[in-house]
Design a protein around this motif. Structure first.
Motif, PDB file in Angstrom:
ATOM      1  N   SER A 170       0.932  -0.980  -0.355  1.00 31.28           N
ATOM      2  CA  SER A 170      -0.008   0.126   0.103  1.00 31.28           C
ATOM      3  C   SER A 170       1.226   1.412  -0.252  1.00 31.28           C
ATOM      4  O   SER A 170       0.572   2.316  -0.666  1.00 31.28           O
ATOM      5  CB  SER A 170      -0.643   0.014   1.140  1.00 31.28           C
ATOM      6  N   GLY A 171       1.723   1.409   1.028  1.00 34.12           N
ATOM      7  CA  GLY A 171       2.888   1.969   0.741  1.00 34.12           C
ATOM      8  C   GLY A 171       2.959   2.777  -0.289  1.00 34.12           C
ATOM      9  O   GLY A 171       3.683   4.130  -0.918  1.00 34.12           O
ATOM     10  N   LEU A 172       3.491   1.832  -1.526  1.00 31.76           N
ATOM     11  CA  LEU A 172       4.520   1.346  -2.645  1.00 31.76           C
ATOM     12  C   LEU A 172       3.550   2.290  -3.689  1.00 31.76           C
ATOM     13  O   LEU A 172       4.092   2.810  -4.686  1.00 31.76           O
ATOM     14  CB  LEU A 172       5.332   0.336  -2.556  1.00 31.76           C
ATOM     15  N   VAL A 173       2.546   1.800  -3.645  1.00 27.84           N
ATOM     16  CA  VAL A 173       1.228   2.464  -4.213  1.00 27.84           C
ATOM     17  C   VAL A 173       1.181   3.446  -4.059  1.00 27.84           C
ATOM     18  O   VAL A 173       0.991   4.494  -4.781  1.00 27.84           O
ATOM     19  CB  VAL A 173      -0.275   1.312  -4.646  1.00 27.84           C
ATOM     20  N   GLN A 174       0.728   4.075  -2.775  1.00 29.24           N
ATOM     21  CA  GLN A 174       0.845   5.630  -2.344  1.00 29.24           C
ATOM     22  C   GLN A 174       2.433   6.585  -2.898  1.00 29.24           C
ATOM     23  O   GLN A 174       2.478   7.611  -3.088  1.00 29.24           O
ATOM     24  CB  GLN A 174       0.291   6.242  -0.890  1.00 29.24           C
ATOM     25  N   ALA A 175       3.396   5.663  -2.637  1.00 32.81           N
ATOM     26  CA  ALA A 175       4.713   6.591  -2.927  1.00 32.81           C
ATOM     27  C   ALA A 175       4.445   6.589  -4.443  1.00 32.81           C
ATOM     28  O   ALA A 175       4.608   8.061  -5.321  1.00 32.81           O
ATOM     29  CB  ALA A 175       5.597   5.841  -2.763  1.00 32.81           C
ATOM     30  N   SER A 176       4.068   5.890  -5.455  1.00 35.04           N
ATOM     31  CA  SER A 176       4.189   5.481  -6.488  1.00 35.04           C
ATOM     32  C   SER A 176       2.844   7.052  -7.555  1.00 35.04           C
ATOM     33  O   SER A 176       3.226   7.863  -8.352  1.00 35.04           O
ATOM     34  CB  SER A 176       3.961   4.088  -7.360  1.00 35.04           C
ATOM     35  N   LEU A 177       2.303   7.113  -6.518  1.00 37.37           N
ATOM     36  CA  LEU A 177       1.127   7.876  -7.043  1.00 37.37           C
ATOM     37  C   LEU A 177       1.425   9.039  -6.629  1.00 37.37           C
ATOM     38  O   LEU A 177       0.792  10.786  -7.350  1.00 37.37           O
ATOM     39  CB  LEU A 177      -0.026   7.490  -6.046  1.00 37.37           C
ATOM     40  N   THR A 178       2.287   9.919  -5.582  1.00 38.14           N
ATOM     41  CA  THR A 178       2.534  10.996  -5.612  1.00 38.14           C
ATOM     42  C   THR A 178       3.879  11.662  -6.895  1.00 38.14           C
ATOM     43  O   THR A 178       3.527  12.708  -7.231  1.00 38.14           O
ATOM     44  CB  THR A 178       3.735  10.861  -4.239  1.00 38.14           C
ATOM     45  N   ILE A 179       3.757  10.726  -7.527  1.00 40.98           N
ATOM     46  CA  ILE A 179       4.815  11.003  -9.154  1.00 40.98           C
ATOM     47  C   ILE A 179       3.741  11.438  -9.625  1.00 40.98           C
ATOM     48  O   ILE A 179       4.123  12.618 -10.430  1.00 40.98           O
ATOM     49  CB  ILE A 179       5.938   9.855  -9.446  1.00 40.98           C
ATOM     50  N   VAL A 180       2.562  10.258 -10.141  1.00 42.84           N
ATOM     51  CA  VAL A 180       1.446  10.406 -10.607  1.00 42.84           C
ATOM     52  C   VAL A 180       0.553  11.906 -10.638  1.00 42.84           C
ATOM     53  O   VAL A 180       0.940  12.907 -11.172  1.00 42.84           O
ATOM     54  CB  VAL A 180       0.204   9.910 -11.213  1.00 42.84           C
ATOM     55  N   ALA A 181       0.770  12.586  -9.375  1.00 43.99           N
ATOM     56  CA  ALA A 181      -0.267  13.581  -8.851  1.00 43.99           C
ATOM     57  C   ALA A 181       1.009  14.983  -8.602  1.00 43.99           C
ATOM     58  O   ALA A 181       0.244  16.116  -9.206  1.00 43.99           O
ATOM     59  CB  ALA A 181      -0.482  13.341  -7.098  1.00 43.99           C
ATOM     60  N   GLY A 182       2.134  14.700  -8.826  1.00 47.73           N
ATOM     61  CA  GLY A 182       3.179  15.951  -8.917  1.00 47.73           C
ATOM     62  C   GLY A 182       3.357  16.427  -9.768  1.00 47.73           C
ATOM     63  O   GLY A 182       3.294  17.283 -10.285  1.00 47.73           O
ATOM     64  N   ALA A 183       2.633  15.075 -11.562  1.00 48.42           N
ATOM     65  CA  ALA A 183       3.210  15.629 -12.576  1.00 48.42           C
ATOM     66  C   ALA A 183       1.686  16.373 -12.942  1.00 48.42           C
ATOM     67  O   ALA A 183       1.575  17.361 -13.637  1.00 48.42           O
ATOM     68  CB  ALA A 183       3.618  14.856 -13.665  1.00 48.42           C
ATOM     69  N   ALA A 184       0.686  15.607 -12.309  1.00 51.90           N
ATOM     70  CA  ALA A 184      -0.477  16.495 -12.562  1.00 51.90           C
ATOM     71  C   ALA A 184      -0.845  17.723 -12.114  1.00 51.90           C
ATOM     72  O   ALA A 184      -0.833  18.519 -12.858  1.00 51.90           O
ATOM     73  CB  ALA A 184      -1.829  15.595 -11.837  1.00 51.90           C
ATOM     74  N   MET A 185       0.180  18.405 -10.774  1.00 52.99           N
ATOM     75  CA  MET A 185       0.290  19.195 -10.166  1.00 52.99           C
ATOM     76  C   MET A 185       0.670  20.307 -11.184  1.00 52.99           C
ATOM     77  O   MET A 185       0.309  21.258 -11.126  1.00 52.99           O
ATOM     78  CB  MET A 185       0.579  19.522  -8.618  1.00 52.99           C
ATOM     79  N   LEU A 186       2.338  20.215 -11.667  1.00 54.55           N
ATOM     80  CA  LEU A 186       2.780  20.473 -12.409  1.00 54.55           C
ATOM     81  C   LEU A 186       2.554  21.202 -13.822  1.00 54.55           C
ATOM     82  O   LEU A 186       2.375  22.315 -14.198  1.00 54.55           O
ATOM     83  CB  LEU A 186       4.166  20.449 -12.940  1.00 54.55           C
ATOM     84  N   LEU A 187       1.436  20.397 -14.100  1.00 54.85           N
ATOM     85  CA  LEU A 187       1.077  20.581 -15.036  1.00 54.85           C
ATOM     86  C   LEU A 187       0.137  22.156 -15.570  1.00 54.85           C
ATOM     87  O   LEU A 187      -0.633  22.582 -16.034  1.00 54.85           O
ATOM     88  CB  LEU A 187       0.475  18.895 -16.210  1.00 54.85           C
TER      89      LEU A 187
END
Length: 446
Positions: A191-208
């Motif tokens: 679950s932690g690894l999934v959450q960590a991976s989603l931070t990358i997706v969320a960070g990219a979305a935030m920047l866009l």
């Protein structure tokens, strides 16, 4: 009994007060937050409304909201975030004693770039903190609350959106986590690894989203190609490509092939033919073409240059690069858009050339290099002995982060002390934690 409780309460508050104050001590002494050449580019994003190479709009917005406080709000947030991540890391690793946190924090601030990073208006403080936050999110799920997990998720998301190199390092760590997960099922929470991976997706979305909000363009922050071109120019690859191809290709740089400046910084930011040819807007397409074709034309040269750049980047760890009295672009941006702060900025010690990092680096550089070697040794020893304790995981994470940072920054941008100093302090932190465990009588377990 009451005296004892009062004493414990007092010691608990001691690091909460002392560590943030020491973290912003350089800025307090300076009389104004520390500035760097790149600071102006971030500050201008709110006002100029267009995208520029390597300047995150997310971090630009973060700075803008602190303008009313003279940016002291930003430094306060950076100091508190640092205290929080340090305290949380120490706590989840079973070393939660206020005085222990205090001496670890004080040693960090004395021997590393940490207080200079926390006192500066730059993204660099978030690079190392996000690596520690990601480590906690992935490996320490049972020891963190739901609220802490949510806070860590938000923090890593923001940090990954502040700089492409930070996002790249975090992405690499997530990839490493997925590879290691089948072998470390007890240590790595899925679950932690999934959450960590989603931070990358969320960070990219935030920047866009931030780029679109400020510029009207749904696009990634530009500049990656230009930066890579600069590194290849510095290695002599661009000059060779022009010599080999200008006879049969029409390139804007061909008339200047014998006049190229020696470094990427001179070419991109100095008074070079890059300005004459329209800078990024006029040269992006051609630089991209040369980068792609030179990779195919000189693969062995590129591989050797990349390996050398990575090794050199690992050695470039000095504190203070770019933080001098000569940051004219940043001065110009503040004078143009935030004139109310010009007087305070001009009165600061930095603007009078009163900061001497040569003295600081007599201590910081050997500590940084020694810490990297020690962290790597802890990780290697853990692999050799098949140890899977928390310190081994932390040392492995930090070693991978430092290596990934060296590859990304060294190969793409070229080796700079700034890129090493902003991350290497987490190696010193790891060594101090390992030492605290050792002196506490705790031995590693498998």
């Amino acid at each position: 009994m009451l005296d004892e409780r009062a004493s414990e309460a007092g010691s608990a508050w001691l690091p909460v007060i002392v560590i943030p104050l020491f973290l912003v001590a350089p800025a307090l002494w300076n009389g104004y937050p520390l500035l760097q050449w790149d600071t102006g580019g971030y500050l201008a994003r709110w006002y100029e409304g267009y995208l520029v190479p390597s300047r995150s709009t997310v971090f630009g917005l973060y700075l803008h909201y602190g303008e009313g406080s003279g940016f002291w709000l930003n430094l306060g947030l950076q100091a508190l975030a640092t205290l929080w991540i340090l305290q949380l890391t120490v706590r989840v690793l079973g070393l939660a004693q206020p005085l222990r946190l205090l001496w670890i924090g004080l040693l960090l601030m004395l021997t590393t770039a940490l207080p200079w990073l926390a006192s500066m208006l730059l993204t660099d403080i978030f690079a190392g903190l996000s690596v520690l936050a990601l480590f906690i999110l992935v490996t320490q799920a049972p020891r963190t609350s739901v609220l802490e997990k949510c806070a860590l998720f938000g923090f890593v998301t923001f940090a990954s959106a502040t700089h492409s190199a930070t996002l790249g390092v975090l992405f690499g760590l997530c990839c490493g986590g997925w590879i290691a997960a089948p072998f470390l099922r007890r240590q790595i929470a899925l679950s932690g690894l999934v959450q960590a991976s989603l931070t990358i997706v969320a960070g990219a979305a935030m920047l866009l989203a931030a780029n679109f909000a400020l510029s009207g363009q749904l696009a990634w922050t530009p500049g990656g190609t230009g930066v890579a071109f600069g590194r290849m120019l510095q290695d002599g690859i661009v000059a060779q490509y022009l010599r080999d191809h200008c006879g049969r290709e029409k390139l804007k740089l061909c008339p200047y092939r014998n006049e190229l400046p020696p470094t990427a910084d001179d070419f991109l930011w100095g008074n070079s033919m890059f300005n004459t040819l329209g800078r990024f807007e006029g040269m992006n397409e051609e630089m991209g073409t040369i980068v792609k074709r030179s990779l195919a034309a000189y693969p062995l040269w590129q591989a050797k240059a990349a390996a050398v750049a990575t090794a050199e980047q690992l050695m470039h760890v000095a504190t203070g690069e770019g933080t001098s009295g000569w940051v004219p672009h940043t001065y110009g941006i503040i004078e143009r858009y935030i004139p109310a702060q010009v007087r305070q900025m001009r009165a600061a010690h930095q603007q009078h050339w009163e900061i001497n990092f040569a003295v600081v680096n007599w201590l910081h550089v050997p500590v940084a290099l020694g810490s990297m070697l020690a962290a790597a040794a802890i990780a290697a020893h853990a692999v050799w002995r098949r140890r899977r304790d928390d310190i081994a995981l932390l040392a492995s994470t930090v070693t991978l982060a430092l290596l990934g940072n060296a590859v990304i920054c060294g190969v793409i941008s070229g080796p700079h002390d700034r890129y090493g100093a902003r991350l290497v302090w987490i190696a010193t932190f790891t060594v101090l934690i390992a030492a605290a465990r050792w002196f506490n009588g705790e031995r590693p377990v498998t």
